[in-house]
Design a protein around this motif. Sequence first.
Motif, PDB file in Angstrom:
ATOM      1  N   MET A 138       0.620  -1.002   0.409  1.00  0.00           N
ATOM      2  CA  MET A 138      -0.363   0.274   0.064  1.00  0.00           C
ATOM      3  C   MET A 138       0.347   1.383  -0.320  1.00  0.00           C
ATOM      4  O   MET A 138       2.146   1.132   0.887  1.00  0.00           O
ATOM      5  N   SER A 139       0.093   2.983  -0.955  1.00  0.00           N
ATOM      6  CA  SER A 139       0.994   3.531  -1.014  1.00  0.00           C
ATOM      7  C   SER A 139       0.439   4.275   0.116  1.00  0.00           C
ATOM      8  O   SER A 139      -0.689   4.589   0.292  1.00  0.00           O
ATOM      9  N   TYR A 140       1.606   5.380   0.148  1.00  0.00           N
ATOM     10  CA  TYR A 140       0.655   6.523   1.344  1.00  0.00           C
ATOM     11  C   TYR A 140       0.569   7.881   0.851  1.00  0.00           C
ATOM     12  O   TYR A 140       1.744   8.739  -0.173  1.00  0.00           O
ATOM     13  N   ASP A 141       0.015   8.503   1.331  1.00  0.00           N
ATOM     14  CA  ASP A 141       0.187   9.496   0.930  1.00  0.00           C
ATOM     15  C   ASP A 141       0.738  10.646   2.030  1.00  0.00           C
ATOM     16  O   ASP A 141       2.110  11.613   1.447  1.00  0.00           O
ATOM     17  N   VAL A 142       1.199  10.020   2.830  1.00  0.00           N
ATOM     18  CA  VAL A 142       2.105  11.106   3.754  1.00  0.00           C
ATOM     19  C   VAL A 142       2.629   9.998   4.871  1.00  0.00           C
ATOM     20  O   VAL A 142       1.696   9.226   5.772  1.00  0.00           O
ATOM     21  N   VAL A 143       3.616   9.484   4.663  1.00  0.00           N
ATOM     22  CA  VAL A 143       4.129   8.973   6.453  1.00  0.00           C
ATOM     23  C   VAL A 143       5.084   9.786   7.569  1.00  0.00           C
ATOM     24  O   VAL A 143       5.772  10.794   7.182  1.00  0.00           O
ATOM     25  N   VAL A 144       4.354   9.572   8.871  1.00  0.00           N
ATOM     26  CA  VAL A 144       4.987  10.621   9.549  1.00  0.00           C
ATOM     27  C   VAL A 144       5.969   9.830  11.173  1.00  0.00           C
ATOM     28  O   VAL A 144       5.472   8.959  11.231  1.00  0.00           O
ATOM     29  N   VAL A 145       6.679   9.394  10.733  1.00  0.00           N
ATOM     30  CA  VAL A 145       7.956   9.841  11.647  1.00  0.00           C
ATOM     31  C   VAL A 145       7.699  10.134  12.929  1.00  0.00           C
ATOM     32  O   VAL A 145       8.111  10.826  13.058  1.00  0.00           O
ATOM     33  N   GLY A 146       7.727   9.249  14.192  1.00  0.00           N
ATOM     34  CA  GLY A 146       7.384   9.663  15.038  1.00  0.00           C
ATOM     35  C   GLY A 146       6.512  10.069  15.619  1.00  0.00           C
ATOM     36  O   GLY A 146       5.115  10.648  14.597  1.00  0.00           O
ATOM     37  N   GLY A 147       5.635   9.397  16.927  1.00  0.00           N
ATOM     38  CA  GLY A 147       3.864   9.564  17.361  1.00  0.00           C
ATOM     39  C   GLY A 147       4.304  10.162  18.830  1.00  0.00           C
ATOM     40  O   GLY A 147       3.605  10.181  19.303  1.00  0.00           O
ATOM     41  N   GLY A 148       4.966  11.202  18.369  1.00  0.00           N
ATOM     42  CA  GLY A 148       4.860  12.345  19.999  1.00  0.00           C
ATOM     43  C   GLY A 148       3.630  13.808  19.623  1.00  0.00           C
ATOM     44  O   GLY A 148       3.339  13.248  18.549  1.00  0.00           O
ATOM     45  N   PRO A 149       3.086  14.509  20.153  1.00  0.00           N
ATOM     46  CA  PRO A 149       2.609  15.123  19.596  1.00  0.00           C
ATOM     47  C   PRO A 149       2.178  16.264  18.680  1.00  0.00           C
ATOM     48  O   PRO A 149       1.665  15.688  18.098  1.00  0.00           O
ATOM     49  N   ALA A 150       3.671  16.083  18.453  1.00  0.00           N
ATOM     50  CA  ALA A 150       3.756  16.341  16.665  1.00  0.00           C
ATOM     51  C   ALA A 150       3.245  15.733  15.715  1.00  0.00           C
ATOM     52  O   ALA A 150       2.362  15.815  15.021  1.00  0.00           O
ATOM     53  N   GLY A 151       3.576  14.631  15.864  1.00  0.00           N
ATOM     54  CA  GLY A 151       3.531  13.410  14.830  1.00  0.00           C
ATOM     55  C   GLY A 151       2.048  12.658  14.867  1.00  0.00           C
ATOM     56  O   GLY A 151       1.488  12.815  14.023  1.00  0.00           O
ATOM     57  N   ALA A 152       1.479  12.814  16.688  1.00  0.00           N
ATOM     58  CA  ALA A 152       0.715  11.997  16.557  1.00  0.00           C
ATOM     59  C   ALA A 152      -0.796  13.607  15.911  1.00  0.00           C
ATOM     60  O   ALA A 152      -1.684  12.507  15.546  1.00  0.00           O
ATOM     61  N   THR A 153      -0.308  14.134  15.994  1.00  0.00           N
ATOM     62  CA  THR A 153      -1.440  15.426  15.659  1.00  0.00           C
ATOM     63  C   THR A 153      -1.504  15.541  14.515  1.00  0.00           C
ATOM     64  O   THR A 153      -2.965  15.701  13.383  1.00  0.00           O
ATOM     65  N   ALA A 154      -0.271  15.721  13.791  1.00  0.00           N
ATOM     66  CA  ALA A 154      -0.193  15.775  11.743  1.00  0.00           C
ATOM     67  C   ALA A 154      -0.739  13.822  11.591  1.00  0.00           C
ATOM     68  O   ALA A 154      -1.622  14.747  10.244  1.00  0.00           O
ATOM     69  N   ALA A 155      -1.098  13.262  11.914  1.00  0.00           N
ATOM     70  CA  ALA A 155      -0.938  11.782  11.108  1.00  0.00           C
ATOM     71  C   ALA A 155      -3.074  11.986  11.276  1.00  0.00           C
ATOM     72  O   ALA A 155      -3.470  11.884  10.221  1.00  0.00           O
ATOM     73  N   LEU A 156      -3.528  12.003  12.417  1.00  0.00           N
ATOM     74  CA  LEU A 156      -4.490  12.569  12.821  1.00  0.00           C
ATOM     75  C   LEU A 156      -5.809  13.887  11.805  1.00  0.00           C
ATOM     76  O   LEU A 156      -6.248  13.229  11.218  1.00  0.00           O
ATOM     77  N   ASP A 157      -4.631  15.047  12.209  1.00  0.00           N
ATOM     78  CA  ASP A 157      -5.710  16.359  11.115  1.00  0.00           C
ATOM     79  C   ASP A 157      -5.204  15.617   9.235  1.00  0.00           C
ATOM     80  O   ASP A 157      -6.468  15.829   8.846  1.00  0.00           O
ATOM     81  N   LEU A 158      -4.413  14.982   9.020  1.00  0.00           N
ATOM     82  CA  LEU A 158      -4.147  14.342   7.634  1.00  0.00           C
ATOM     83  C   LEU A 158      -5.192  12.907   7.370  1.00  0.00           C
ATOM     84  O   LEU A 158      -6.035  13.537   6.384  1.00  0.00           O
ATOM     85  N   ALA A 159      -5.473  12.643   8.096  1.00  0.00           N
ATOM     86  CA  ALA A 159      -6.446  11.131   8.435  1.00  0.00           C
ATOM     87  C   ALA A 159      -7.496  12.134   7.853  1.00  0.00           C
ATOM     88  O   ALA A 159      -8.898  11.698   7.164  1.00  0.00           O
ATOM     89  N   LYS A 160      -8.528  13.336   9.463  1.00  0.00           N
ATOM     90  CA  LYS A 160      -9.138  13.715   8.620  1.00  0.00           C
ATOM     91  C   LYS A 160      -9.611  14.161   7.234  1.00  0.00           C
ATOM     92  O   LYS A 160     -11.030  14.201   7.105  1.00  0.00           O
ATOM     93  N   ALA A 161      -8.779  14.554   6.850  1.00  0.00           N
ATOM     94  CA  ALA A 161      -8.705  15.361   5.899  1.00  0.00           C
ATOM     95  C   ALA A 161      -8.841  14.911   4.536  1.00  0.00           C
ATOM     96  O   ALA A 161      -8.935  14.640   3.740  1.00  0.00           O
ATOM     97  N   GLY A 162      -8.541  12.813   5.036  1.00  0.00           N
ATOM     98  CA  GLY A 162      -8.794  11.737   3.526  1.00  0.00           C
ATOM     99  C   GLY A 162      -7.833  11.123   3.766  1.00  0.00           C
ATOM    100  O   GLY A 162      -7.754  10.500   2.183  1.00  0.00           O
TER     101      GLY A 162
END
Length: 393
Positions: free
Chosen positions: A1-25
């Motif tokens: 599977m390919s991704y639009d974005v891969v976020v490396v690091g799951g602290g507050p910055a990475g988890a926030t980025a991942a959630l916002d992008l996922a919510k954007a579809g």
Amino acid sequence: MSYDVVVVGGGPAGATAALDLAKAGRRVALIDRAGRIKPCGGAIPPRMIRDFDIPDSQIVARIRTARMISPTGRKVDIPIENGYVGMVDREQFDEFLRDRAAKGGAQRFTGTFLRIERDETGPEVIYRDKDSGEERRLRTRFVIGADGAKSVVGRAEIPGAHDIPFVIAYHEIVEAPAKTADYDPERCDVIYDGRISPDFYGWVFPHGKTASIGMGTGIDGVDLKKCTADLRAQAGLVDAPTIRREGAPIPLEPLKKWDNGRDVVLAGDAAGVVAPSSGEGIYYAMLGGRLAAKACESALKTGKAGDLAQARYWFMKDNKTTFRALRSMQDAYYKNDERRERFVSLCHDKDVQRLTFEAYMNKKLVNAQVMAHLKIGVKNVAHLMGIVKPTWT
């Protein structure tokens, strides 16, 4: 599977980025190492609670007073009017953010980032899977590096990432006692004392059933554990059972460049967005993650990799003045104990108290109260030049 974005690091910055992008579809992968807990006092302002929908369940304590302690042991209590400072425990808080991102649509992987490889179709993120030990590959269009102060992503991809200044933070999480003469579960103590930290500060921050006791320094050779032991003795917490100990670098200056102009952008500690003087980082990390996600979303829509640079532009537009002011304060007052004594004395001033906490709670310098700013400026110069002596009530 390919991704639009891969976020490396799951602290507050990475988890926030991942959630916002996922919510954007968007198709998002979040890679994080298991078990790492960042040493952190855990303070979060009301604006962060509002902007990032932090539930009450994550607030382990509500702070109503901040106590500044000088090298001679003088104390200034600053009440937090019209609100409180929330406290979180990073062990639970970071996992909550990662879990929320996964529930929001991000695909979560546990492992260690190794490198980025590229071919004619684009980048691949290679990481070592925690359970199997095998190398795994995630094809993507863009990468957000949110992997901490000594970011492996940043050092491999972003010019200047090796040169970021930082302090080493160390703290011990202990079982909190009931309220005593030296410890208050609704008060944060900030200790400006060269014996505890020769160039930064120490802290005692309540976390509900536990407390964080720690310090930071950028000077090599300082015995962090001894300084923390001295701080525990000063706070009457020598006998409090220790739950865990943690240490990590904390950056103190935003990088000049956050993206590689191609397919990588940094966020959080990797980008250096920790406030000088205070060392506050959680709010700025989450804001940086949100802006990195926004920049990636723009680049995905336009196909222009140059849009990744918008993350830093947006962040600095709103926060550059605050960061410069805090850096100036740190450079002026953290040099020696005489300066620290004067700084704590200055904190007696009601204008200083009011404007400082309004700025902290709302995350912006207060521009409307011109006369108060002028008065503070005059008092600040007088204290630095030694025209006035430290006074105590």
